[in-house]
Scaffold this motif. Sequence first.
Motif, PDB file in Angstrom:
ATOM      1  N   VAL A 225       0.839  -1.206   0.000  1.00 38.03           N
ATOM      2  CA  VAL A 225       0.000   0.000   0.000  1.00 38.03           C
ATOM      3  C   VAL A 225       0.874   1.256   0.000  1.00 38.03           C
ATOM      4  CG1 VAL A 225      -1.624   1.363   1.385  1.00 38.03           C
ATOM      5  CG2 VAL A 225      -1.996  -1.091   1.092  1.00 38.03           C
ATOM      6  N   ALA A 226       1.929   1.229   0.801  1.00 38.54           N
ATOM      7  CA  ALA A 226       2.829   2.391   0.871  1.00 38.54           C
ATOM      8  C   ALA A 226       3.466   2.670  -0.484  1.00 38.54           C
ATOM      9  CB  ALA A 226       3.908   2.140   1.927  1.00 38.54           C
ATOM     10  N   LEU A 227       3.966   1.628  -1.120  1.00 39.28           N
ATOM     11  CA  LEU A 227       4.640   1.821  -2.399  1.00 39.28           C
ATOM     12  C   LEU A 227       3.659   2.274  -3.482  1.00 39.28           C
ATOM     13  CD1 LEU A 227       7.430   1.582  -3.683  1.00 39.28           C
ATOM     14  CD2 LEU A 227       6.826  -0.740  -4.382  1.00 39.28           C
ATOM     15  N   GLY A 228       2.462   1.679  -3.505  1.00 43.31           N
ATOM     16  CA  GLY A 228       1.469   2.066  -4.502  1.00 43.31           C
ATOM     17  C   GLY A 228       0.996   3.498  -4.336  1.00 43.31           C
ATOM     18  N   SER A 229       0.864   3.950  -3.103  1.00 37.91           N
ATOM     19  CA  SER A 229       0.371   5.313  -2.870  1.00 37.91           C
ATOM     20  C   SER A 229       1.401   6.361  -3.283  1.00 37.91           C
ATOM     21  CB  SER A 229      -0.011   5.494  -1.399  1.00 37.91           C
ATOM     22  OG  SER A 229       1.100   5.273  -0.549  1.00 37.91           O
ATOM     23  N   SER A 234       3.002  11.194  -6.229  1.00 37.50           N
ATOM     24  CA  SER A 234       4.080  11.891  -6.937  1.00 37.50           C
ATOM     25  C   SER A 234       3.587  12.627  -8.183  1.00 37.50           C
ATOM     26  CB  SER A 234       5.173  10.894  -7.340  1.00 37.50           C
ATOM     27  OG  SER A 234       5.748  10.281  -6.213  1.00 37.50           O
ATOM     28  N   VAL A 235       2.417  12.232  -8.688  1.00 39.27           N
ATOM     29  CA  VAL A 235       1.917  12.848  -9.929  1.00 39.27           C
ATOM     30  C   VAL A 235       1.583  14.326  -9.739  1.00 39.27           C
ATOM     31  CG1 VAL A 235       0.111  12.784 -11.675  1.00 39.27           C
ATOM     32  CG2 VAL A 235       1.138  10.650 -10.873  1.00 39.27           C
ATOM     33  N   PRO A 236       0.716  14.699  -8.760  1.00 38.89           N
ATOM     34  CA  PRO A 236       0.426  16.132  -8.606  1.00 38.89           C
ATOM     35  C   PRO A 236       1.649  16.942  -8.183  1.00 38.89           C
ATOM     36  CG  PRO A 236      -0.545  14.871  -6.807  1.00 38.89           C
ATOM     37  CD  PRO A 236      -0.076  13.887  -7.822  1.00 38.89           C
ATOM     38  N   TYR A 237       2.548  16.314  -7.402  1.00 40.78           N
ATOM     39  CA  TYR A 237       3.781  17.038  -7.053  1.00 40.78           C
ATOM     40  C   TYR A 237       4.574  17.357  -8.315  1.00 40.78           C
ATOM     41  CZ  TYR A 237       8.464  18.052  -5.483  1.00 40.78           C
ATOM     42  OH  TYR A 237       9.677  18.676  -5.298  1.00 40.78           O
ATOM     43  N   VAL A 357      -7.638  10.508  -2.142  1.00 47.02           N
ATOM     44  CA  VAL A 357      -6.946  11.288  -1.114  1.00 47.02           C
ATOM     45  C   VAL A 357      -6.242  12.484  -1.745  1.00 47.02           C
ATOM     46  CG1 VAL A 357      -5.033  11.283   0.539  1.00 47.02           C
ATOM     47  CG2 VAL A 357      -6.658   9.384   0.507  1.00 47.02           C
ATOM     48  N   VAL A 358      -5.543  12.245  -2.844  1.00 46.21           N
ATOM     49  CA  VAL A 358      -4.854  13.328  -3.542  1.00 46.21           C
ATOM     50  C   VAL A 358      -5.849  14.314  -4.142  1.00 46.21           C
ATOM     51  CG1 VAL A 358      -3.467  13.826  -5.592  1.00 46.21           C
ATOM     52  CG2 VAL A 358      -2.757  12.023  -4.023  1.00 46.21           C
ATOM     53  N   GLU A 359      -6.942  13.795  -4.662  1.00 43.41           N
ATOM     54  CA  GLU A 359      -7.940  14.668  -5.282  1.00 43.41           C
ATOM     55  C   GLU A 359      -8.544  15.643  -4.290  1.00 43.41           C
ATOM     56  OE1 GLU A 359     -12.091  14.262  -7.862  1.00 43.41           O
ATOM     57  OE2 GLU A 359     -10.821  12.500  -7.499  1.00 43.41           O
ATOM     58  N   LEU A 364       0.237  16.633  -0.442  1.00 45.34           N
ATOM     59  CA  LEU A 364       0.690  16.511   0.946  1.00 45.34           C
ATOM     60  C   LEU A 364       0.065  15.301   1.625  1.00 45.34           C
ATOM     61  CD1 LEU A 364       2.150  17.564   3.446  1.00 45.34           C
ATOM     62  CD2 LEU A 364       0.154  19.019   3.903  1.00 45.34           C
ATOM     63  N   TRP A 365      -1.263  15.175   1.531  1.00 49.88           N
ATOM     64  CA  TRP A 365      -1.931  14.038   2.167  1.00 49.88           C
ATOM     65  C   TRP A 365      -1.649  12.740   1.426  1.00 49.88           C
ATOM     66  CZ3 TRP A 365      -3.437  14.280   6.920  1.00 49.88           C
ATOM     67  CH2 TRP A 365      -3.776  15.527   7.462  1.00 49.88           C
ATOM     68  N   GLY A 366      -1.383  12.864   0.130  1.00 50.92           N
ATOM     69  CA  GLY A 366      -0.983  11.667  -0.600  1.00 50.92           C
ATOM     70  C   GLY A 366       0.324  11.112  -0.077  1.00 50.92           C
ATOM     71  N   PHE A 367       1.280  11.983   0.236  1.00 52.06           N
ATOM     72  CA  PHE A 367       2.564  11.531   0.775  1.00 52.06           C
ATOM     73  C   PHE A 367       2.468  11.132   2.245  1.00 52.06           C
ATOM     74  CE2 PHE A 367       4.545  14.058  -2.773  1.00 52.06           C
ATOM     75  CZ  PHE A 367       5.098  12.956  -3.416  1.00 52.06           C
TER      76      PHE A 367
END
Length: 419
Positions: A225-229, A234-237, A357-359, A364-367
Motif C-alpha cells: 500500500v505504501a509503495l502504490g500510494s 508523486s503525480v500532482p507534485y 486522497v490526492v484529489e 501533501l496528504w498523498g505523501f
Amino acid sequence: MGSGYLEVLRARHAVRLLAGTLVGRLPNATAPIAIVLFVRAEGGSYSLAGALAAVYGVANAVGQPVLGRLVDLYGQPRVQLPAAVLSASAMAGFAFAGTGTAVVAYLAVGAAGLLTPPLEGGLRALWPGVLRGEDRVHTAYAMDAVAQEVMFTVGPLLVTVCVSVWSPQAALLVLNVLGVLGALSVVVSPPSRAWRSVPREAHWLGALRSGGLLALLGAFLFVGVALGSITVASVPYADEHGGDAVYGWLMAALGLGALVGGVVYGARQWAGEPARRLRVLVAALAVCYLPLMLMPGAVGMVLLAVVAGVFLAPCIACAFVLVDVHAPRGTVTEAFSWLVTTFTVGASVGTGLAGPVVEHGGALWGFALPGAAGCVSLLVLACTGRVLAAPAWGAVVAASSENDPNRAVEPRFSSGHQA
C-alpha cells in the motif's frame, strides 16, 4: 563488500538461474506500460487502457499462488514452461486482435496474467539446493531483491525502445518471446529439473495454514500500500514542479534507493532473529517515508525519494527468509508466490486509495499515506511477534534428502523444503 555476492554468482548454475528468471519475468514487469501504449496506439481510451492493465494485474495476483501450488505438486518444468507459453500466446492474441472487440481483449489479457509462471517463487525454492549454505542463501535473497529493482527499471526502458524502433504491437510480442526463452532457460537447467518439493500434508489452505506466513502477508500488504500510494502522490507534485520528467526522476530515485539498500544489506551477514530484524527494517522504512511530506524543490524531493527507497529491498530480502522458515513442508513455491500476490494487491490498493486522497487533499496528504501504511505494517509485525518468532514447519530439518548427497543438516534453515 562484494565477496558474498561473488561467492553466490560463482556457484554452479547460479548466474543462469538468476538471469533466466529475470528475463522470464520481463513480460510481467512490463505488461502495464506495454498494454497502455498498445491500447493508445490502437485508438483506445485511457479508461480502457487502465482497465485492461488492472485486469492483467488482478489475474496475475490470482494465478501466482495457484500455479505455485502446482509447481510444488508436479515440479517446475511441467508447470512453468507450459504456463509461460500459454501466457505469451494469450498476449500475442491480444496484440493481433487489438481492442476492436472489448470482450476478446479482456479475456486475452486476463488469461495472460492468470497464466504468468511463478518464476520468482520458483527461483527462491531453488537457491538452497544450488548454494548449500544458509549464509549464501540469505545473500542470494538480497541479491534477488536488488535484481528486481534493476528489472523494474530496465523493463520499461525496453518497452519504450521497442515502441520507438518498431511498434507497441512488436513490443508486446518481443517481450513475451523473451519471457518464454527465459523460462525455458530455467526449466531445462539441472537444478530445476531435479528439484522436487518434499511430501506435503493434504490441506485445502496449502501454505496459508501457517500462522507465521499469514502474519507476514498481513504486514506486507501494507508495505505494498505504501509503495502504490507513492506512485500516485508523486503525480500532482511533479505537475507543479516540472512535469513528467520530474515524475520519472522520482520513480527512478525510489528504485535507486532500494538498489543501494539491497546491495548494502546483502553484503554482510546479520545476527539475530529475522523476525526482530524485519520489525526494525519496517520501522526504518516508515520513518524514511515521512520526510516526503516536506515536499521541497525537485532536487531535494529526488534526494528524499532515494532515502525513502533505501529500506524497501532489505525488507523484502528479510521477508524471503521468514517465508522459507514458516512455509509448511512441501509448499515453499506457493508460499513465495503468496508474498508476491499480497505485495501486488497491496500496491493496487494503495494506488486506488491515494487517488481520492490526492484529489481532495492534494499531494501533501498523498505523501502521508506511505508513512501511515508503514506504521500499520509495523503494528501488524509487533502484534504477531510471537507467531513470527515461534518454531515453524521447516525449522527442524530432516537428515535425509534425495537431492542432497551430503545429507547435511543445517540449523535454522529449512533445507527440508528441497527434496
